[in-house]
Motif scaffolding. Structure first.
Motif, mmCIF file in Angstrom:
data_model
loop_
_atom_site.group_PDB
_atom_site.id
_atom_site.type_symbol
_atom_site.label_atom_id
_atom_site.label_comp_id
_atom_site.label_asym_id
_atom_site.label_seq_id
_atom_site.Cartn_x
_atom_site.Cartn_y
_atom_site.Cartn_z
ATOM 1 N N MET A 53 0.814 -1.213 0.000
ATOM 2 C CA MET A 53 0.000 0.000 0.000
ATOM 3 C C MET A 53 0.849 1.266 0.000
ATOM 4 S SD MET A 53 -3.116 -1.145 -0.030
ATOM 5 C CE MET A 53 -4.147 0.228 0.509
ATOM 6 N N ILE A 54 0.251 2.336 -0.515
ATOM 7 C CA ILE A 54 0.788 3.679 -0.356
ATOM 8 C C ILE A 54 -0.049 4.344 0.717
ATOM 9 C CG2 ILE A 54 1.126 5.947 -1.398
ATOM 10 C CD1 ILE A 54 1.532 4.580 -4.082
ATOM 11 N N GLY A 55 0.567 4.622 1.865
ATOM 12 C CA GLY A 55 -0.137 5.327 2.921
ATOM 13 C C GLY A 55 0.080 6.823 2.773
ATOM 14 N N VAL A 56 -0.966 7.593 3.036
ATOM 15 C CA VAL A 56 -0.880 9.048 2.953
ATOM 16 C C VAL A 56 -1.392 9.634 4.261
ATOM 17 C CG1 VAL A 56 -1.555 11.126 1.690
ATOM 18 C CG2 VAL A 56 -1.302 8.948 0.466
ATOM 19 N N PHE A 57 -0.537 10.383 4.939
ATOM 20 C CA PHE A 57 -0.918 11.054 6.178
ATOM 21 C C PHE A 57 -1.104 12.544 5.900
ATOM 22 C CE2 PHE A 57 1.253 7.994 9.440
ATOM 23 C CZ PHE A 57 0.342 7.000 9.099
ATOM 24 N N ASP A 58 -2.327 13.037 6.058
ATOM 25 C CA ASP A 58 -2.627 14.465 6.000
ATOM 26 C C ASP A 58 -2.539 14.966 7.439
ATOM 27 O OD1 ASP A 58 -3.822 16.959 5.991
ATOM 28 O OD2 ASP A 58 -5.397 16.414 4.567
ATOM 29 N N ARG A 59 -1.431 15.593 7.787
ATOM 30 C CA ARG A 59 -0.991 15.828 9.156
ATOM 31 C C ARG A 59 -0.566 14.477 9.726
ATOM 32 N NH1 ARG A 59 -2.258 21.040 10.592
ATOM 33 N NH2 ARG A 59 -4.063 22.018 9.577
ATOM 34 N N SER A 60 0.066 14.500 10.890
ATOM 35 C CA SER A 60 0.669 13.248 11.355
ATOM 36 C C SER A 60 1.112 13.367 12.806
ATOM 37 C CB SER A 60 1.884 12.908 10.479
ATOM 38 O OG SER A 60 2.911 13.888 10.684
ATOM 39 N N HIS A 61 2.026 12.484 13.184
ATOM 40 C CA HIS A 61 2.622 12.526 14.520
ATOM 41 C C HIS A 61 3.380 13.834 14.767
ATOM 42 C CE1 HIS A 61 4.901 10.354 11.491
ATOM 43 N NE2 HIS A 61 6.039 10.589 12.122
ATOM 44 N N TYR A 62 3.673 14.576 13.710
ATOM 45 C CA TYR A 62 4.402 15.835 13.878
ATOM 46 C C TYR A 62 3.551 16.945 14.488
ATOM 47 C CZ TYR A 62 8.447 13.860 11.706
ATOM 48 O OH TYR A 62 9.544 13.069 11.463
ATOM 49 N N GLU A 63 2.240 16.737 14.563
ATOM 50 C CA GLU A 63 1.410 17.704 15.274
ATOM 51 C C GLU A 63 1.844 17.817 16.738
ATOM 52 O OE1 GLU A 63 -1.532 19.507 13.600
ATOM 53 O OE2 GLU A 63 0.187 18.992 12.329
ATOM 54 N N GLN A 64 2.492 16.760 17.230
ATOM 55 C CA GLN A 64 2.915 16.727 18.624
ATOM 56 C C GLN A 64 4.069 17.681 18.914
ATOM 57 O OE1 GLN A 64 0.746 14.726 19.952
ATOM 58 N NE2 GLN A 64 1.290 14.971 22.107
ATOM 59 N N VAL A 65 4.763 18.123 17.860
ATOM 60 C CA VAL A 65 5.816 19.127 18.048
ATOM 61 C C VAL A 65 5.498 20.401 17.267
ATOM 62 C CG1 VAL A 65 7.664 17.540 18.667
ATOM 63 C CG2 VAL A 65 7.198 17.986 16.246
ATOM 64 N N LEU A 66 4.249 20.505 16.811
ATOM 65 C CA LEU A 66 3.792 21.715 16.131
ATOM 66 C C LEU A 66 2.673 22.363 16.950
ATOM 67 C CD1 LEU A 66 3.900 20.444 12.424
ATOM 68 C CD2 LEU A 66 5.369 22.199 13.441
ATOM 69 N N VAL A 67 1.460 21.852 16.801
ATOM 70 C CA VAL A 67 0.322 22.408 17.536
ATOM 71 C C VAL A 67 0.543 22.310 19.043
ATOM 72 C CG1 VAL A 67 -2.140 22.157 18.009
ATOM 73 C CG2 VAL A 67 -1.299 21.896 15.679
ATOM 74 N N VAL A 68 0.994 21.154 19.497
ATOM 75 C CA VAL A 68 1.210 20.969 20.938
ATOM 76 C C VAL A 68 2.229 21.968 21.468
ATOM 77 C CG1 VAL A 68 2.150 19.372 22.657
ATOM 78 C CG2 VAL A 68 0.509 18.541 20.962
ATOM 79 N N ARG A 69 3.252 22.219 20.679
ATOM 80 C CA ARG A 69 4.274 23.195 21.084
ATOM 81 C C ARG A 69 3.722 24.618 21.066
ATOM 82 N NH1 ARG A 69 10.337 24.139 18.556
ATOM 83 N NH2 ARG A 69 10.500 26.354 19.023
ATOM 84 N N VAL A 70 3.135 25.005 19.948
ATOM 85 C CA VAL A 70 2.692 26.392 19.788
ATOM 86 C C VAL A 70 1.574 26.744 20.767
ATOM 87 C CG1 VAL A 70 1.632 28.030 18.177
ATOM 88 C CG2 VAL A 70 3.441 26.506 17.378
ATOM 89 N N ASP A 71 0.652 25.820 20.970
ATOM 90 C CA ASP A 71 -0.472 26.077 21.880
ATOM 91 C C ASP A 71 -0.155 25.726 23.334
ATOM 92 O OD1 ASP A 71 -1.974 27.030 19.833
ATOM 93 O OD2 ASP A 71 -3.227 25.262 19.594
ATOM 94 N N GLU A 72 1.072 25.311 23.582
ATOM 95 C CA GLU A 72 1.531 24.985 24.938
ATOM 96 C C GLU A 72 0.617 23.971 25.617
ATOM 97 O OE1 GLU A 72 1.830 28.762 26.886
ATOM 98 O OE2 GLU A 72 3.686 29.303 25.850
ATOM 99 N N LEU A 73 0.327 22.888 24.891
ATOM 100 C CA LEU A 73 -0.545 21.839 25.409
ATOM 101 C C LEU A 73 0.206 20.852 26.287
ATOM 102 C CD1 LEU A 73 -2.659 21.113 22.191
ATOM 103 C CD2 LEU A 73 -3.169 22.676 24.080
ATOM 104 N N GLU A 74 1.531 20.882 26.219
ATOM 105 C CA GLU A 74 2.374 20.055 27.067
ATOM 106 C C GLU A 74 3.540 20.903 27.561
ATOM 107 O OE1 GLU A 74 1.953 15.610 24.960
ATOM 108 O OE2 GLU A 74 3.775 16.797 24.747
ATOM 109 N N PRO A 75 4.142 20.540 28.686
ATOM 110 C CA PRO A 75 5.350 21.239 29.128
ATOM 111 C C PRO A 75 6.455 21.085 28.080
ATOM 112 C CG PRO A 75 4.457 19.846 30.876
ATOM 113 C CD PRO A 75 3.724 19.480 29.628
ATOM 114 N N GLU A 76 7.324 22.066 27.994
ATOM 115 C CA GLU A 76 8.389 22.031 26.990
ATOM 116 C C GLU A 76 9.249 20.781 27.104
ATOM 117 O OE1 GLU A 76 12.210 24.680 25.402
ATOM 118 O OE2 GLU A 76 10.656 25.604 26.652
#
Length: 303
Positions: A148-171
């Protein structure tokens, strides 16, 4: 041989020459021209540029069309291999801010191949169950199976993008994810999955233009999210997050490719070329028959 050429031979030669001319418009190769390298700063990136490519929109669209048949053929070979006991697959990871064109890539590039061989997953805000199991849990469950060809529209990288910018987790927590992600991707690659990671970079001005278009067309209202305005106010913070993401997670087994996305035709060309290069690298053949072909021909003739 007489040395005479049929009209079909001449047309095929002309087509081959035209294709070679289109391919030569890349300075080196898309996978090298677009690969992130130390020193590349996304804050200074011209999102309206076409790095490594000298052609125009017409040339780019022509090259996508010219390569479509090969892309489709290689995808079918991969799918056939997977159905015949093979273990290889391809994962295309698309990251980008809203309006960067991820959906267009899925429609206009991934749409060139047979959908039965594609596993597409768009990752939104994790559910309560998903969050409780850890951010990589849902990612593992969505990885492409053999063939198969898997396609991720957004991915595990949201955890160092949105989570970082919105301060959803400690640094200290989200910073630990960089190494976790690298280890995870090394494991995925070792299992037989070729990983293509694409960061689609849209400029703030172009993003505003595309959001405005969504508000001016009733058929685009569904694509507009008022929360996008919050992300626009955080544009610089997101660029900071993308910069460190690229620096920390572009590896030999899973390198990042940075694609300016203000020109939709170029981002679609770039991703189609990167996908084609990945499939070519697998040197795909057709799986041999697991039955006696001649016997089956005889039995079919007698039926």
């Amino acid at each position: 041989m007489s040395g005479r050429h049929t009209r079909h031979d001449l047309e095929r030669t002309a087509d081959d020459d035209a294709l070679r001319d289109l391919e030569k418009m890349w300075h080196d190769s898309p996978e090298r021209d677009l690969r992130w390298h130390p020193g590349l700063d996304v804050h200074d990136l011209d999102c309206n540029s076409t790095p490594g490519y000298d052609g125009n929109k017409g040339d780019g669209e022509a090259l996508v069309a010219a390569h479509a048949a090969e892309l489709d053929d290689l995808q079918e070979r991969l799918f056939a291999e997977g159905r015949s006991g093979g273990s290889r697959s391809v994962l295309l990871v698309l990251q980008g801010l809203d309006t960067a064109g991820k959906g267009g890539i899925v429609r206009h590039v991934v749409g060139l191949v047979d959908p039965q061989g594609v596993a597409h997953r768009a990752f939104g805000v994790p559910t309560e169950k998903e969050a409780a199991k850890g951010y990589l849990w849902r990612i593992r469950n969505a990885l492409p199976t053999p063939g198969m060809i898997g396609v991720f529209d957004r991915s595990h990288y949201e955890q160092v993008l949105v989570v970082r910018v919105d301060e959803l987790e400690p640094e200290e927590t989200w910073r630990a994810h960089y190494d976790e992600i690298n280890e995870f991707e090394a494991e995925v690659a070792a299992s037989g999955t070729t990983i293509i990671k694409v960061a689609l970079m849209v400029s703030r001005d172009e993003q505003k233009k595309r959001l405005t278009q969504r508000l001016e067309r009733p058929d685009k209202y569904w694509k507009y999210n008022p929360a996008d305005l919050k992300a626009r106010r955080q544009f610089g913070a997101y660029l900071d997050a993308y910069q460190e993401l690229l620096e920390r997670t572009s590896t030999d087994v899973a390198p990042w490719h940075v694609v300016p996305a203000d020109k939709k035709w170029f981002s679609r060309l770039a991703v189609s070329e990167l996908l084609l290069a990945a499939l070519r690298s697998l040197d795909l053949g057709w799986p041999p028959a697991d039955f006696d072909v001649e016997e089956q021909k005889r039995l079919l003739a007698e039926s």
